[in-house]
Design an enzyme around this catalytic site. Structure first.
Site, short mmCIF file in Angstrom:
data_model
loop_
_atom_site.label_atom_id
_atom_site.label_comp_id
_atom_site.label_asym_id
_atom_site.label_seq_id
_atom_site.Cartn_x
_atom_site.Cartn_y
_atom_site.Cartn_z
N GLY A 30 0.79 -1.23 0.00
CA GLY A 30 0.00 0.00 0.00
C GLY A 30 0.81 1.26 0.00
O GLY A 30 0.26 2.36 -0.01
N CYS A 31 2.13 1.17 0.03
CA CYS A 31 2.95 2.38 0.17
C CYS A 31 4.22 2.24 -0.65
O CYS A 31 4.90 1.24 -0.57
CB CYS A 31 3.30 2.61 1.63
SG CYS A 31 4.37 4.03 1.89
N GLY A 32 4.55 3.29 -1.39
CA GLY A 32 5.75 3.25 -2.22
C GLY A 32 6.89 4.06 -1.68
O GLY A 32 7.91 4.20 -2.33
#
Length: 254
Positions: free
Chosen positions: A106-108
């Site tokens: 969910g997070c880059g």
């Protein structure tokens, strides 16, 4: 409802869960010239596209012409690695800002060595004419029709498409929205065709704008309201930014 069966009946709920296929998620390592660079949790499909798109959207390389080799290795239950062979200069530059992370789906931006690296300097795009909203809407519908993995697993996957004019070059899916966009950007780069529009099913935070600008794509269309920073970066870097309600009503932010 069957007589006498509670909607919360645990046996009934268990049978429903067991009957569904769930989207796969595995560790995926991106290596550069054999050197570990980053690890992500991703859907194990189109990973060569993912590695190329990640390298371009994170400005590790300027384009597909700087990728000289691409090798995928499966490591059983431990995951999958994809190695990019690149020139020494971009390799050593990348290693200096190496991500020692296991990124979540969910997070880059988790685990960056420096906060400043989260807002890297971008080279503004040359202003490009924005596509008509009718064209974007049609493309959204076409992309959704090509979400084969989402159909197999009954949801749970993001999708991203890259386009040249009104033609969709590729649709890619992943449990992570950043991963889906990188896969699509990589597929576009590997096709050899110019990409002027990228569409994604996700919300738009600043990092998706950075990826689009770094990949030199003139227009980004997303399915949700962007953040204030995403709009600011899009305006500063001449990126056409649209958000829409499932492809039917549009707001142009830059």
């Amino acid at each position: 409802m069957e007589p006498g069966l509670s909607i919360l009946d645990p046996e009934r709920q268990a049978s429903i869960a067991d009957s569904r296929k769930l989207p796969p998620e595995v560790p995926v390592a991106v290596t550069l010239n054999g050197e570990g660079f980053a690890v992500f949790m991703a859907t194990p499909r189109d990973l060569e596209d993912f590695a190329v798109g990640f390298a371009i959207s994170e400005t590790i390389v300027s384009g597909i012409q700087e990728v000289h080799g691409l090798t995928l290795h499966e490591h059983g239950e431990e995951g999958i690695s994809v190695n990019l062979d690149i020139d020494d200069e971009p390799f050593f530059t990348a290693i200096k800002r190496k991500r020692l992370l296991t990124g979540t789906s969910g997070c880059g931006l988790c685990g960056l060595d420096s906060i400043r690296a989260a807002l890297r300097t971008l080279t503004p795009l040359s202003p490009q004419p924005a596509p008509k909203t009718e064209s974007i809407s049609t493309t959204f519908e076409a992309m959704q029709a090509e979400q084969t993995l989402n159909g197999i697993y009954g949801g749970g996957l993001h999708a991203s498409a890259v386009c040249c004019g009104d033609q969709i070059l590729a649709v890619r899916e992943d449990i992570g929205r950043h991963n889906a966009m990188d896969k699509a950007l990589g597929a576009g780069a590997r096709s050899g065709e110019p990409v002027d529009l990228v569409i994604t099913t996700s919300r738009c935070s600043s990092d998706l704008v950075q990826k689009a600008v770094s990949a030199r794509v003139g227009t980004l269309a997303v399915m949700a309201t962007p953040s204030d920073l995403a709009v600011k970066l899009a305006q500063e870097n001449c990126l056409n930014l649209f958000s829409c309600n499932r492809g039917y009503s549009f707001t142009r932010y830059s």
